[in-house]
Design an enzyme around this catalytic site. Sequence first.
Site, short mmCIF file in Angstrom:
data_model
loop_
_atom_site.label_atom_id
_atom_site.label_comp_id
_atom_site.label_asym_id
_atom_site.label_seq_id
_atom_site.Cartn_x
_atom_site.Cartn_y
_atom_site.Cartn_z
N SER A 4 0.89 -1.15 0.03
CA SER A 4 0.21 0.26 0.05
C SER A 4 0.94 1.24 -0.13
O SER A 4 0.56 2.15 -0.59
CB SER A 4 -1.07 0.07 1.27
OG SER A 4 -0.24 0.03 2.47
N SER A 5 2.03 1.27 0.64
CA SER A 5 2.86 2.31 0.78
C SER A 5 3.41 2.70 -0.86
O SER A 5 3.55 3.77 -1.21
CB SER A 5 4.11 2.26 1.73
OG SER A 5 3.74 2.13 3.02
N THR A 10 8.38 -11.64 -11.80
CA THR A 10 8.41 -10.35 -12.98
C THR A 10 7.72 -9.59 -12.44
O THR A 10 6.24 -9.57 -12.30
CB THR A 10 8.57 -10.84 -14.17
OG1 THR A 10 9.52 -11.69 -14.71
CG2 THR A 10 8.46 -9.71 -15.25
N LEU A 11 7.83 -7.99 -12.44
CA LEU A 11 7.04 -7.00 -11.86
C LEU A 11 6.71 -6.31 -13.34
O LEU A 11 7.52 -5.72 -14.03
CB LEU A 11 7.52 -6.34 -10.73
CG LEU A 11 8.09 -7.25 -9.46
CD1 LEU A 11 8.73 -6.15 -8.59
CD2 LEU A 11 6.83 -7.77 -8.92
N GLU A 12 5.38 -5.90 -13.30
CA GLU A 12 5.26 -4.98 -14.45
C GLU A 12 4.79 -3.53 -14.06
O GLU A 12 3.78 -3.35 -13.35
CB GLU A 12 3.84 -5.57 -15.31
CG GLU A 12 3.94 -6.93 -15.80
CD GLU A 12 2.85 -7.94 -15.46
OE1 GLU A 12 1.93 -7.50 -14.97
OE2 GLU A 12 2.81 -9.03 -15.99
N TYR A 31 2.01 -26.39 -11.83
CA TYR A 31 2.50 -25.85 -13.18
C TYR A 31 3.71 -26.32 -13.72
O TYR A 31 3.73 -26.49 -15.13
CB TYR A 31 2.65 -24.34 -12.65
CG TYR A 31 3.05 -23.44 -13.67
CD1 TYR A 31 2.33 -22.75 -14.62
CD2 TYR A 31 4.51 -22.88 -13.98
CE1 TYR A 31 2.61 -21.85 -15.66
CE2 TYR A 31 4.96 -22.06 -14.84
CZ TYR A 31 3.93 -21.66 -15.83
OH TYR A 31 4.46 -20.98 -16.88
#
Length: 179
Positions: free
Chosen positions: A95-96, A120-122, A152
Site C-alpha cells: 500500500s505504501s 517479474t513485476l510490470e 504448473y
Amino acid sequence: MILSGLEIKKQVQAGAIKVDDFDDKRLGPNSYNLRLHDELVIYEDEVLDMKRPTKTKTIKIPPEGFVLQPGRLYLGRTIERTTTNKFVPMLEGRSSVGRLGIFIHVTAGFGDVGFDGFWTLEIQCIHPVRIYAGVDIAQIYYHSIEGEYTLYSDTKNASGKYHLNDGIQPSMMYKDFED
C-alpha cells in the site's frame, strides 16, 4: 482460505513454501514482503507485437535511485525466488508503494501452484517517482487449494517460458502462436 503470516512462516520451516533469503522482518499478518532487484527492463520497440519477440534494454538502478516516468512500462523482478507445490501464490503491491502512484503488476498478480522462480513485476507510475533497489516493493500471500490439481511445473505452459527463470522475463506470448 488465505494463510496467516505465522502459517506462512510455519510452511517455510516445513519446506512447503520456499522463499530464498526468508527474513522474519518482512513477514506481515497475512503476507510476506518481497524486494525489488537492481535491474529493470524496458521495451525498445515502438509497437509491441504479441506474435514476435521484442527488443529490450536493461537498466541498472544506481544507489541514488532511478526515476520512473509515467507512460512507460518497466519490467522488474523480485530479489527473492519463491516456490510452493502446495499453495497458490498471489502478488500485490504494498500500500505504501501504491500511495506513491506505483503499480507493480498490470495483470499478472496470480501465481500457479508449482511455479518456481523470481516474480517479474510490470511496473508503471502515475507521477515521476524515484525508486531504489532492495526496497520492499510487493507482498506475496498464499491461498490453500481444493481438489486435485496439476503442478504448473508439470504443464506444457511451464516449458520454455517463465518457470525456473533466472531474471526478468519479457513477454513470451509469441510462443503461444507456435505449433
